[in-house]
Design a protein around this motif. Structure first.
Motif, PDB file in Angstrom:
ATOM      1  N   TRP A 113       0.800  -1.217   0.000  1.00 60.09           N
ATOM      2  CA  TRP A 113       0.000   0.000   0.000  1.00 60.09           C
ATOM      3  C   TRP A 113       0.841   1.279   0.000  1.00 60.09           C
ATOM      4  CZ3 TRP A 113       1.640   2.326   4.386  1.00 60.09           C
ATOM      5  CH2 TRP A 113       1.924   1.538   5.513  1.00 60.09           C
ATOM      6  N   GLY A 114       2.161   1.125   0.106  1.00 56.95           N
ATOM      7  CA  GLY A 114       3.026   2.308   0.150  1.00 56.95           C
ATOM      8  C   GLY A 114       2.898   3.188  -1.072  1.00 56.95           C
ATOM      9  N   LYS A 115       2.711   2.568  -2.246  1.00 53.44           N
ATOM     10  CA  LYS A 115       2.605   3.344  -3.489  1.00 53.44           C
ATOM     11  C   LYS A 115       1.349   4.205  -3.484  1.00 53.44           C
ATOM     12  CE  LYS A 115       4.679   4.007  -7.484  1.00 53.44           C
ATOM     13  NZ  LYS A 115       6.093   4.451  -7.568  1.00 53.44           N
ATOM     14  N   ALA A 116       0.301   3.754  -2.794  1.00 57.86           N
ATOM     15  CA  ALA A 116      -0.925   4.558  -2.723  1.00 57.86           C
ATOM     16  C   ALA A 116      -0.665   5.861  -1.973  1.00 57.86           C
ATOM     17  CB  ALA A 116      -2.034   3.765  -2.027  1.00 57.86           C
ATOM     18  N   LEU A 117       0.154   5.806  -0.935  1.00 50.25           N
ATOM     19  CA  LEU A 117       0.511   7.032  -0.214  1.00 50.25           C
ATOM     20  C   LEU A 117       1.386   7.926  -1.075  1.00 50.25           C
ATOM     21  CD1 LEU A 117       1.386   5.623   3.345  1.00 50.25           C
ATOM     22  CD2 LEU A 117      -0.777   6.551   2.550  1.00 50.25           C
TER      23      LEU A 117
END
Length: 396
Positions: A113-117
């Motif tokens: 989910w890091g890429k969403a941030l």
């Protein structure tokens, strides 16, 4: 409107069947739908009602962003759904405003989910497949309103007769994976035999010869049936005649395997930890739980589920088929599509620029020698507590 679900491959665990369900439902709803893979298909054929395409690259392929942008120039899409493939996600800031982007988070570990941030400003929406996943990063979003929870769904096979006589059979789908609880099953089986269990264990998933030796050394090992990797319909068939699903994962973001087994009448027996299993079941009604690491209590819950199966069977089937079917999942996605279709185009941070080559993320654990990695995995895997505490270091 043209919709496109992007995935790594057709062997992407629980992600592939979810993408297929979304594409099938989208097509039935009148959308022109494509499932685009990074890798060449190896398991599915294009006998669906939607288009299946592939960039036919390899994992970590540096040229992925360039190839994907070229594919999009030749195959215009209105909305892209990114599903757990870092190589494909790298294109997000370079996309033109006329394409809307939805990032789907499938796991609790930061790499998922890091890429969403990082790309929040370049995304129209973010989807988490469970509240268990959403809770990991919702508080870190600048605009939490972008985040929706849409539970995964499945197209379940027809259940011909829920009143069939079932044996005291168990199913485990984790192969030799320590994170899925493979070592827990070894200990559990010994406890069950000591308590007089006389049923069978159907063990699915890839198993190394070394681990198979450990299984063969268990008491009454002739009652343990090893299947390896099989098609999903084989698992559905086995679940239709068993009573219990052993769901012993230390981390379970949603639990596709859980709802699939439940839909055929299997009662999940799991560790009492915060996972997607607890979120999609109801304790003592559609699942039984035991304190983490307490193998004796776990064995007693398995035996209780077998002895009292009639109190659970119809409930678990109803729970799965009514709450996690693909049509219900599609309602969530279609509502999201309707909403983001009204949004103004996003001027993305790198649009009109040529995408750079994909940079393989540094995974420190992979820098260790393979033998040492194997020893560490087994050491952690043998302890339910260590496995649970370190569950979100995957990809580190």
């Amino acid at each position: 409107m043209k919709l496109c679900w992007l995935i790594a491959s057709d062997s992407s665990g629980g992600i592939t069947p979810v993408a297929i369900s979304c594409c099938r439902q989208a097509t039935q709803a009148g959308y022109e739908t494509t499932m685009l893979m990074l890798l060449k298909p190896t398991r599915i054929t294009n006998n669906y009602n939607f288009k299946i395409s592939s960039l036919e690259l390899t994992g970590w392929a540096a040229e992925t962003p360039v190839n994907l942008l070229q594919w999009l120039n030749e195959n215009h899409q209105d909305i892209l759904f990114f599903n757990a493939c870092g190589e494909l996600e790298a294109i997000i800031p370079y996309l033109p405003p006329n394409i809307k982007c939805v990032f789907v988070a499938h796991d609790t570990a930061p790499p998922y989910w890091g890429k969403a941030l990082e790309e929040e400003d370049n995304l129209e929406a973010i989807v988490a497949v469970s509240e268990t996943v959403a809770s990991k990063f919702r508080h870190r979003l600048k605009n939490p309103q972008k985040l929706s929870v849409i539970y995964n769904g499945c197209l379940f096979p027809e259940l011909l007769d829920i009143n069939i006589t079932r044996q005291d059979d168990l199913i485990f789908l984790g192969g030799d994976n320590p994170t899925k609880g493979a070592f827990d099953v070894l200990k559990l089986w010994k406890k069950l035999i000591n308590l007089g269990f006389r049923g069978k264990l159907h063990w699915f998933g890839n198993i190394t010869p070394e681990f198979l030796t450990q299984i063969k050394q268990l008491p009454n090992s002739e009652a343990i049936h090893i299947y390896g990797y099989v098609a999903r319909d084989v698992i559905f068939s086995s679940a239709a005649s068993a009573k219990v699903l052993l769901m012993l994962s230390r981390v379970e973001p949603f639990g596709m395997a859980t709802i699939e087994a439940m839909s055929m009448g299997c009662v999940p027996v799991a560790w009492d930890v915060e996972t997607g299993t607890k979120e999609i079941t109801t304790a003592n009604e559609t699942a039984l739980f035991a304190p983490l690491g307490n193998t004796q209590a776990l064995a007693k819950q398995v035996l209780y589920a077998c002895r009292n199966y009639e109190a659970f069977g119809a409930n678990v089937i109803e729970r799965a088929r009514s709450n996690f079917n693909e049509a219900l999942m599609w309602q969530g996605y279609e509502a999201l599509i309707d909403y983001i279709s009204t949004l103004q185009p996003i001027e993305r941070s790198k649009q009109c620029q040529q995408p750079t080559l994909y940079q393989v993320p540094v995974q420190r654990f992979q820098l260790l020698p393979p033998r040492l990695r194997s020893v560490i995995r087994e050491f952690i895997g043998r302890s339910p507590f260590l496995g649970y505490w370190l569950r979100d270091l995957r990809g580190w």
